[in-house]
Design an enzyme around this catalytic site. Structure first.
Site, mmCIF file in Angstrom:
data_model
loop_
_atom_site.group_PDB
_atom_site.id
_atom_site.type_symbol
_atom_site.label_atom_id
_atom_site.label_comp_id
_atom_site.label_asym_id
_atom_site.label_seq_id
_atom_site.Cartn_x
_atom_site.Cartn_y
_atom_site.Cartn_z
ATOM 1 N N HIS A 181 9.514 1.107 11.960
ATOM 2 C CA HIS A 181 10.506 -0.043 11.769
ATOM 3 C C HIS A 181 11.682 0.175 12.625
ATOM 4 O O HIS A 181 12.117 1.338 12.831
ATOM 5 C CB HIS A 181 11.042 -0.252 10.241
ATOM 6 C CG HIS A 181 9.898 -0.649 9.548
ATOM 7 N ND1 HIS A 181 9.991 -1.504 8.471
ATOM 8 C CD2 HIS A 181 8.461 -0.755 9.394
ATOM 9 C CE1 HIS A 181 8.984 -1.863 7.569
ATOM 10 N NE2 HIS A 181 8.120 -1.228 8.453
ATOM 11 N N LYS A 222 17.471 7.567 0.605
ATOM 12 C CA LYS A 222 17.801 8.850 0.904
ATOM 13 C C LYS A 222 17.058 10.008 0.000
ATOM 14 O O LYS A 222 17.196 11.196 0.672
ATOM 15 C CB LYS A 222 19.247 9.074 0.962
ATOM 16 C CG LYS A 222 19.923 8.389 2.192
ATOM 17 C CD LYS A 222 19.746 9.300 3.322
ATOM 18 C CE LYS A 222 20.154 8.320 4.526
ATOM 19 N NZ LYS A 222 19.035 7.620 5.134
ATOM 20 N N TYR A 270 21.549 5.474 7.950
ATOM 21 C CA TYR A 270 20.137 4.852 7.500
ATOM 22 C C TYR A 270 19.161 5.652 8.037
ATOM 23 O O TYR A 270 18.188 6.007 7.387
ATOM 24 C CB TYR A 270 20.101 3.429 7.732
ATOM 25 C CG TYR A 270 18.950 2.798 6.527
ATOM 26 C CD1 TYR A 270 19.303 2.267 5.622
ATOM 27 C CD2 TYR A 270 17.562 3.020 7.253
ATOM 28 C CE1 TYR A 270 18.180 1.930 4.828
ATOM 29 C CE2 TYR A 270 16.536 2.445 6.462
ATOM 30 C CZ TYR A 270 16.846 1.896 5.260
ATOM 31 O OH TYR A 270 15.746 1.230 4.474
ATOM 32 N N PRO A 323 18.789 4.548 -5.065
ATOM 33 C CA PRO A 323 17.535 4.054 -4.064
ATOM 34 C C PRO A 323 18.199 3.289 -2.767
ATOM 35 O O PRO A 323 17.386 3.376 -1.932
ATOM 36 C CB PRO A 323 16.476 3.502 -4.874
ATOM 37 C CG PRO A 323 17.119 3.254 -6.241
ATOM 38 C CD PRO A 323 18.212 3.842 -6.331
ATOM 39 N N TYR A 338 17.397 -6.296 2.753
ATOM 40 C CA TYR A 338 18.355 -6.093 1.643
ATOM 41 C C TYR A 338 18.909 -7.450 1.488
ATOM 42 O O TYR A 338 19.833 -7.794 2.369
ATOM 43 C CB TYR A 338 19.127 -5.010 1.909
ATOM 44 C CG TYR A 338 18.512 -3.577 2.286
ATOM 45 C CD1 TYR A 338 17.877 -2.996 3.150
ATOM 46 C CD2 TYR A 338 18.724 -2.789 1.064
ATOM 47 C CE1 TYR A 338 17.347 -1.752 3.361
ATOM 48 C CE2 TYR A 338 18.185 -1.365 0.939
ATOM 49 C CZ TYR A 338 17.427 -1.105 2.229
ATOM 50 O OH TYR A 338 16.873 0.149 2.203
HETATM 51 C C1 PHB Z 1 10.645 1.088 -0.808
HETATM 52 O O1 PHB Z 1 10.006 0.484 0.043
HETATM 53 O O2 PHB Z 1 10.056 1.402 -2.088
HETATM 54 C C2 PHB Z 1 11.952 0.982 -0.777
HETATM 55 C C3 PHB Z 1 12.594 0.974 0.398
HETATM 56 C C4 PHB Z 1 13.995 0.859 0.650
HETATM 57 C C5 PHB Z 1 14.737 1.461 -0.333
HETATM 58 C C6 PHB Z 1 14.208 1.859 -1.651
HETATM 59 C C7 PHB Z 1 12.969 1.666 -1.815
HETATM 60 O O3 PHB Z 1 16.046 1.678 -0.071
#
Ligand code: PHB
Ligand code: APR
Length: 388
Positions: free
Chosen positions: A72, A294, A382, A290, A200
């Site tokens: 990505h 990280k 990130y 989450p 997000y």
């Molecule tokens: C996920 O795809 O499970 C995932 C992706 C980003 C995050 C947390 C979980 O910040």
């Protein structure tokens, strides 16, 4: 049983440590208190920093990752029905991979077994002994027998609920703990992801995250209460709530929901990460919420540092890196903690919020998606900060 490094836990940390050590000719035994099927089936976060993927590829465990993981270029932040792109590739020349942690675990287990090395699954009553001396031991039950591993070093890679951290003498340990007044309801659905990259989402009803595991497989998360009852979330309510929080920024295609579960949110750090010959790595030493993606990346960073230190110890007889293990790891860990806390506080609705907090969050979102400096800072964190 006798080995050089006794490893407790067959998660990403324990498995990768054993793998890196084996490449240096250092012997290890892994013990795990769950079954192989449980370890391989445990679905967790899916974002992998670029260097982690490269480490897996370069050390011969990245074949499936290269075929199946998705690269990505960035992520989206969405609110008020509009998705704003943060383009890591353009801003800092970096990308991230999406590859579920369970696939990493599956690949590492398969590789270790194919090398003729063992993993002792389904052990019980694990305890650690004499780690302040030069002859530490791990005791446990396996297949109805009392077992003992005599080793030089114990690596406690047994996650947040393991026995390694609680075995530290109380007077040496400092714990920093923050529990958030919300959690995530995690959903796996047969539905095409609404976007090629992660979204997000900030919404006054709560955060939502739109992630993916394949062309027609989505991974979604909805902010909920820490004691949320999953049975109160029938499929229809989930789809309605996802659509409300995405607010039309992208179309959603409801499909069959395959899994629902609650992910708690916590920030936690243990200092030090070592005592005598017992070393902690990964979730055994620290937990991040989450939102910053990280968790697995930090576990991989710890074992990279630990494997280098152990290599120096065995090959050159030098102890400096082992001695500095905690200090080296904590510099990265605290920066990841700060970032994860920041992403979490920016995007979630605190039940105790006031109107000032809401307006401040929206102003910050506007700033973060509008300022090149702010987007660059987010991208660096990130994608993973450089190692020293
Ligand atoms: C996920 O795809 O499970 C995932 C992706 C980003 C995050 C947390 C979980 O910040
Ligand atoms: N004895 C043996 N094994 C144990 C014990 C014990 N007493 N207690 C726990 N374990 C095992 C668990 O069953 C698990 O398989 O240790 C393993 C720890 O793995 P993880 O919890 O995945 O932790 P880690 O390898 O540090 O990976 C960190 O996991 O929670 C995520 O977000 C986090 O992605 C990060 C990753």
């Amino acid at each position: 049983m006798r080995t050089q490094v006794g490893i407790i836990g067959a998660g990403p940390a324990g498995l990768m440590l054993a793998h890196l050590l084996r490449l240096e000719g250092i012997r290890s035994i892994i013990i795990e208190d769950r079954s192989r099927a449980y370890c391989e089936g445990r679905r967790r976060a899916g974002v992998m920093e670029y260097w982690v993927a490269q480490m897996l590829i370069k050390t011969g465990v990245g074949d499936r990752l290269m075929r199946e993981a998705k690269l990505h270029d960035g992520i989206y932040f969405a609110w008020d029905g509009k998705a704003h792109h943060i383009d890591f590739k353009q801003l800092i020349g970096q990308q991230i991979y999406v590859y579920d942690q369970k696939e990493v675990v599956t690949d590492l287990i398969a590789h270790r077994l194919a090398q003729g090395e063992d993993i002792l699954f389904d052990v019980s009553d694990v305890s650690v002994h004499d780690f302040e001396s030069a002859a530490p031991k791990i005791r446990f039950h396996h297949k109805g027998e009392d077992c003992e591993i005599a080793c030089d070093i114990i690596a406690g890679c047994d996650g947040f609920h393991g026995i390694s951290r609680p075995s530290f003498p109380a007077q040496v340990i400092n714990q920093h703990d923050k529990v958030y007044p919300y959690a995530w309801l995690g959903i796996l659905a047969e539905s095409p992801p609404p976007e090629k990259e992660l979204i997000y989402t900030w919404h006054e009803r709560g955060f939502a995250l739109f992630s993916m595991r394949g062309h027609d497989l989505s991974r979604f998360y909805l902010q909920c209460t820490p004691d949320e009852d999953v049975s109160k979330w029938p499929d229809e309510r989930i789809w309605d709530e996802l659509a409300i929080r995405l607010a039309g920024a992208r179309p959603l295609t409801p499909g069959r929901i395959l899994q629902k579960g609650i992910t708690p949110m916590r920030s936690f750090v243990t200092e030090p990460m070592q005592t005598g010959r017992l070393f902690l790595a990964g979730d055994a030493a620290h937990i991040v919420p989450p939102t910053g993606a990280k968790g697995m990346n930090l576990a991989m960073a710890d074992v990279r540092v630990l494997a280098e230190a152990l290599t120096e110890h065995y090959k050159l007889g030098e102890e400096i890196r082992l001695h500095n293990y905690t200090t080296t790891c904590l510099r990265r860990i605290w920066k990841a903690q700060r970032f994860s806390w920041w992403m979490t506080s920016l995007l979630h609705i605190d039940p105790r919020r006031d109107t000032f907090d809401m307006r401040r969050q929206r102003a910050e979102l506007d700033y973060v998606t509008g300022s090149k400096a702010a987007m660059t800072s987010l991208s660096e964190n990130y994608c993973g900060l450089p190692f020293d």
